[in-house]
Design a protein around this motif. Sequence first.
Motif, short mmCIF file in Angstrom:
data_model
loop_
_atom_site.label_atom_id
_atom_site.label_comp_id
_atom_site.label_asym_id
_atom_site.label_seq_id
_atom_site.Cartn_x
_atom_site.Cartn_y
_atom_site.Cartn_z
N ILE A 63 0.84 -1.20 0.00
CA ILE A 63 0.00 0.00 0.00
C ILE A 63 0.87 1.25 0.00
N LYS A 64 1.93 1.26 0.80
CA LYS A 64 2.84 2.42 0.83
C LYS A 64 3.48 2.64 -0.54
N VAL A 65 3.93 1.57 -1.16
CA VAL A 65 4.57 1.69 -2.46
C VAL A 65 3.55 2.10 -3.51
N PHE A 66 2.32 1.64 -3.39
CA PHE A 66 1.26 2.03 -4.32
C PHE A 66 1.02 3.53 -4.23
N LYS A 67 0.97 4.06 -2.99
CA LYS A 67 0.69 5.48 -2.79
C LYS A 67 1.86 6.35 -3.22
N THR A 68 3.07 5.96 -2.85
CA THR A 68 4.27 6.71 -3.21
C THR A 68 5.38 5.72 -3.50
N PHE A 69 5.73 5.59 -4.77
CA PHE A 69 6.77 4.63 -5.14
C PHE A 69 8.13 5.13 -4.68
N GLU A 70 8.81 4.29 -3.92
CA GLU A 70 10.17 4.60 -3.48
C GLU A 70 11.03 3.38 -3.75
N ALA A 71 12.08 3.59 -4.51
CA ALA A 71 12.96 2.47 -4.88
C ALA A 71 13.63 1.85 -3.66
N GLY A 72 13.78 2.63 -2.58
CA GLY A 72 14.44 2.13 -1.38
C GLY A 72 13.53 1.32 -0.47
N ASN A 73 12.24 1.27 -0.78
CA ASN A 73 11.30 0.51 0.03
C ASN A 73 11.72 -0.96 0.04
N PRO A 74 11.71 -1.60 1.23
CA PRO A 74 12.12 -3.01 1.29
C PRO A 74 11.34 -3.92 0.36
N LEU A 75 10.07 -3.66 0.17
CA LEU A 75 9.27 -4.47 -0.73
C LEU A 75 9.78 -4.35 -2.17
N VAL A 76 10.13 -3.13 -2.57
CA VAL A 76 10.65 -2.92 -3.93
C VAL A 76 11.99 -3.61 -4.09
N SER A 102 9.83 -0.29 -14.11
CA SER A 102 8.56 0.06 -14.76
C SER A 102 7.60 -1.12 -14.75
N HIS A 103 8.08 -2.33 -14.97
CA HIS A 103 7.22 -3.51 -14.90
C HIS A 103 6.74 -3.75 -13.47
N LEU A 104 7.62 -3.51 -12.50
CA LEU A 104 7.22 -3.69 -11.09
C LEU A 104 6.16 -2.67 -10.70
N LYS A 105 6.29 -1.43 -11.18
CA LYS A 105 5.27 -0.42 -10.87
C LYS A 105 3.91 -0.86 -11.39
N CYS A 106 3.88 -1.38 -12.60
CA CYS A 106 2.61 -1.88 -13.17
C CYS A 106 2.08 -3.05 -12.34
N ALA A 107 2.97 -3.93 -11.93
CA ALA A 107 2.55 -5.10 -11.15
C ALA A 107 2.06 -4.67 -9.76
N ILE A 108 2.68 -3.66 -9.18
CA ILE A 108 2.23 -3.14 -7.88
C ILE A 108 0.81 -2.61 -8.03
N TYR A 109 0.58 -1.85 -9.08
CA TYR A 109 -0.77 -1.32 -9.32
C TYR A 109 -1.78 -2.46 -9.49
N ASP A 110 -1.43 -3.43 -10.33
CA ASP A 110 -2.34 -4.55 -10.58
C ASP A 110 -2.66 -5.31 -9.30
N LEU A 111 -1.63 -5.63 -8.53
CA LEU A 111 -1.82 -6.43 -7.32
C LEU A 111 -2.55 -5.63 -6.25
N ALA A 112 -2.16 -4.37 -6.05
CA ALA A 112 -2.81 -3.55 -5.02
C ALA A 112 -4.29 -3.35 -5.33
N THR A 113 -4.60 -3.05 -6.57
CA THR A 113 -6.01 -2.81 -6.91
C THR A 113 -6.83 -4.10 -6.88
N ALA A 114 -6.18 -5.25 -7.01
CA ALA A 114 -6.89 -6.52 -6.94
C ALA A 114 -7.10 -6.99 -5.49
N LEU A 115 -6.16 -6.67 -4.60
CA LEU A 115 -6.20 -7.19 -3.23
C LEU A 115 -6.73 -6.22 -2.18
N VAL A 116 -6.55 -4.95 -2.41
CA VAL A 116 -6.81 -3.96 -1.37
C VAL A 116 -8.05 -3.15 -1.75
#
Length: 139
Positions: A63-76, A102-116
């Motif tokens: 959710i944090k990465v979805f709201k504000t993408f940060e490359a340093g985030n542990p999930l990223v 860029s592919h991870l950003k798309c996947a974050i969007y897809d997964l976040a909008t599907a699960l949350v």
Amino acid sequence: MEADMASSKLKTTLLALATPALALLTPIVSGMLSGKGARYQKVAQNAIRSAVTTSDNGLDDLIKVFKTFEAGNPLVQTAISEFRTLATAAGITVPELDAVVSHLKCAIYDLATALVPADVLKADATPVAAATTTQTAAG
């Protein structure tokens, strides 16, 4: 003058032969490229899923990465590592880091909008764990 005319005829002939060949090759090349992009996207989605499930508070981090993408985030960081591992295991050439991100950003969007739920993904919404705790305490 004859040499110029012969050269012109040769160019015209080559162009006449090349045009249908390019028309035939365009769908094949674009299909190959789109297939490659689709494979990268599938790997990215699996990398994000893996990162979410293996990270502590993975859904909150998503959710944090979805709201504000940060490359340093542990999930990223975990997802980038997982992307490289999965792509290599699948025999897919690992693209440059910018393409991976860029592919991870798309996947974050897809997964976040599907699960949350959508209201949780709003910029001012409370993370899922905190919202669940509040609801449990109130209930």
